[in-house]
Design a protein around this motif. Sequence first.
Motif, PDB file in Angstrom:
ATOM      1  N   GLN A 258      34.430  42.642  39.567  1.00  0.00           N
ATOM      2  CA  GLN A 258      35.339  43.259  38.602  1.00  0.00           C
ATOM      3  C   GLN A 258      34.599  44.252  37.703  1.00  0.00           C
ATOM      4  O   GLN A 258      35.091  45.348  37.432  1.00  0.00           O
ATOM      5  N   ASP A 262      35.325  48.192  37.531  1.00  0.00           N
ATOM      6  CA  ASP A 262      35.576  48.865  36.255  1.00  0.00           C
ATOM      7  C   ASP A 262      34.648  50.060  36.071  1.00  0.00           C
ATOM      8  O   ASP A 262      35.064  51.140  35.638  1.00  0.00           O
ATOM      9  N   ARG A 310      40.615  42.935  45.901  1.00  0.00           N
ATOM     10  CA  ARG A 310      40.279  42.801  44.482  1.00  0.00           C
ATOM     11  C   ARG A 310      39.884  44.148  43.863  1.00  0.00           C
ATOM     12  O   ARG A 310      40.140  44.396  42.687  1.00  0.00           O
ATOM     13  N   ARG A 314      41.887  45.590  40.728  1.00  0.00           N
ATOM     14  CA  ARG A 314      41.182  45.852  39.473  1.00  0.00           C
ATOM     15  C   ARG A 314      41.332  47.306  39.031  1.00  0.00           C
ATOM     16  O   ARG A 314      41.473  47.599  37.844  1.00  0.00           O
ATOM     17  N   ILE A 495      45.605  41.920  37.411  1.00  0.00           N
ATOM     18  CA  ILE A 495      44.504  41.059  37.840  1.00  0.00           C
ATOM     19  C   ILE A 495      45.073  39.730  38.321  1.00  0.00           C
ATOM     20  O   ILE A 495      45.920  39.128  37.665  1.00  0.00           O
ATOM     21  N   GLU A 499      40.858  35.700  38.882  1.00  0.00           N
ATOM     22  CA  GLU A 499      39.789  36.630  38.535  1.00  0.00           C
ATOM     23  C   GLU A 499      39.322  36.369  37.113  1.00  0.00           C
ATOM     24  O   GLU A 499      40.091  35.944  36.241  1.00  0.00           O
TER      25      GLU A 499
END
Length: 921
Positions: A258, A262, A310, A314, A495, A499
């Motif tokens: 994550q 980001d 994921r 994200r 999310i 997570e």
Amino acid sequence: MKVELFPFQEKALKELRTKVAQSLGDYQSSHTPQIISFTSPTGSGKTIIMSALIEDIYYGDEDYTDQSNAIFVWVSDSPELNKQSKDKIDRQADKINLNQCITVSDDSFDQDVLDDGHIYFLNTQKLSKTSNLTSHSDTRQYTIWETLQNTIEQKSDRLYLIIDEAHRGMRGREAGRATTIMQKFIKGSKEINPFPVVIGMSATTKRFRTLVTDDTTSTLRKVVITPGEVRTSGLLKDRIIVTYPEKDVVNRDMAILQAAADAWKDKCVHWDQYCREQHHAYVNPIFVVQVQNGTTDNISDTDLSDCLRRIENRTGFKFKEGEVVHTFGQTTSDININGLKVKYEEPSRINDNKEIKVVLFKENLSTGWDCPRAETMISFRRAVDATYIAQLLGRMIRTPTQGRIQVDETLNDVRLFLPHFDVKTVKDVVDELQNSEGAEIPTDVVGEELGNQAFDVWSVYPLNRSNNRPSTKVVEGQMFIFDNPEIGKKSQNIISKDEVPVSHNQVTTVTSKKTINDKNSEDDFSESGSTNVALNRSKIIKAINDMGLLTYNVRSTVITNYLVSLYRLAHLLTQSGLDPDAVQNVLNDIVEKIHAYINKLKKEGRYDDLAQKARQFKLSTQAFDVFGKSIKGSQSQNLFTTTDTDIDRQFRQADTKLGKEGVGNAYGKEYYDENEPDSYEIDIILYASDKTSYAELLEYAKNKFHALDDQYRRYTNNLDEKFIKQYNKVVSDGDIISKHNFRLPETINVKHVSNGKKYYNHLFVNNEGYAKIELNGWESGVIEEEEQRDDFVCWLRNPPRKPWSLSIPYKLNGIIKPAYPDFLIVRKDDKSKFGYVVDILEPHNQSFDDNLGKAQGFAEYARENTGVGRIELIRKEKNEVNEDKFKRLDLSKREIREKVLQAINVEELNHIFNEYGKFDF
């Protein structure tokens, strides 16, 4: 070359060309093999420099005539590395034809000798005992060793061997086998004599020294590019930030994934903003994901579908076919991952495929891969794989734009995320990165634990720019990642429940908690929410950047001569429209200088004799005995008349000496004589060979360069960053001390501090509206005093050695150094057209050795920068009532600075401080 070399590259190229010529000459006279060790850090462009060297050898330069029949053999340990090098030459060396570069094929290559004027690519795998190339067959009359040996015997006067990278990435037997094969070229063997001239290029002398053992009889010369030279150029990213999980994080993979997603999205946002504002083609940063090996039934032990899902959740990105690729070596087939067809892509093609956003790989990107767009990486490999990761990072540190980004420092970082590492094993990666290169790399490597960031992002904008798309004009037809309507969803809202939320610095939000100071105009503030107001920092920074204040770049040596710098500056001025006739005016000036010189020769009656000598050349012969020693008395000379081809060659060499700018053709266009068609070429040859005339030309170039710079520097502020970077580069390369416009970026990276005071009136602040800064007693005291002034607006900590920092030259023990005054203070000034004035303050202990040097440097700066407010040296002394207060010496005042400039020792400076220094509070 299609690309302009950086100054450190040009310097290395000139050195290489000289030592290659010396080596070839020494081999011809002594028959002793010659070796040149070319050492340059990872990412510094060794292949580009070598391509430029080959061009210079083929076509000549200002010091050496062309050698169009030269033969190059380029040897590496990897077919992929060879392909990458060949592709770079094809793309960047515009004078080298495609058919000159030949990859030696083990199934079809069969020649007695290598052909003149070609570059042959070989790799060590093709030279093993079991290779087809090393054996005779019905289809092969000559083995590769016989071809090379015949070429050495027949063409040693034009034969060069290039050894590339000295078995980068190999280990154990494989590395030993490559070393043994390459040593045959250097030391010789039963199959082959040593090559006449060997150029070994590597990131470290240690690596090449493995090949060149102590028992070699070859002459060794060295050319070295230092990490510092590369770092200064801006060619590489400033730092690699390595993030690892906190000790108590249970779901490490997902927490780090994550954070990595980001960081990648953050890079996309920042690049989107930068490219729109600067009208630059979109960079499209790549997210590199290193997954674990698999088994017979499973392509990877990493759950690829879950990983991709994921990343999409994200970031809010919905990937399309072609945007995610893999480089898994065991298959080149398409793979279905999370319902998406993921294609195989050759590593060497990834960077040029602008559609690619995510790359999945295992181990095969550490060699033969170069991808400046790779901005973010996560590795699911275990801590024992530090070597693989370190080698990969060496491939990612080049900047996507071939230069440091000035307006947004966050774009000068590489981010690496390691879920299965800790503080100790991250140190192993850093150490291995150094060891694999064998020397200091020209990029800082910093480890940080997740949640304890090493750097903070500060900006001048009062709004979160990631939520507000700019209204700037973009290049027609240009597409950006955020033009996709699927993107723009708030990633936090999608999310999945399992997570782990991760705090990560997004694009900086600037919301100040400081209330309006009644002493300042409301124009200095802008609303940033319903209850809070903030400084109008964007207005302030624009005013500062428009002021044209000077900052200086101090180099230890001049990189180019003034003639080259003048041409480059003239081209920039012409292209920008600041002076459309700049190039033509310079050419006209030089043409008239040549014409005046020729007229002078004719008037003195020397022209005909010199022209006749230019049309003739002397051929010297020398006999040698069987041991290679010259026979005394055997030297003889014969006089020959040159052919048109010879005159053309001399003309090209002279034109190159005059800067490769077409001076010869410009002169011929103006003074061509149809009765003597070659006379204009002879004129150029004579002028370029006259030392006095050439020295006068360089002096003209120096004066003209400075005149153009002084005339147009202040007008460059409103042009785009690409032009400003080019302009600053040209000016820096021209002088040891070069003047530049002081320009602040919009976003900066600063080292995170746990302690320190929160300042809401600093020019750059974090997403909570403050800058946490740790100041010493003197520094904090000076800022407290400045905040009491009625016209005070804000202040800036001026850090040392940042690309944007304000720098003032001064002299210490006869050596010129850069000084970085501590603070810039912004005050209101209604009489100024900018609305503000900037003060420069330097709290400085009087016991330091550099007091007089800095005082005189600041005084000289004050004399040249009349637009600056106060320029103060500040000391802590007792006032009239025996209190410790700050005493200020304002060098912007003419009387004071003149006295300081005339001071010859510290005692005189102290006397001036006592007489003219003031306690303002």
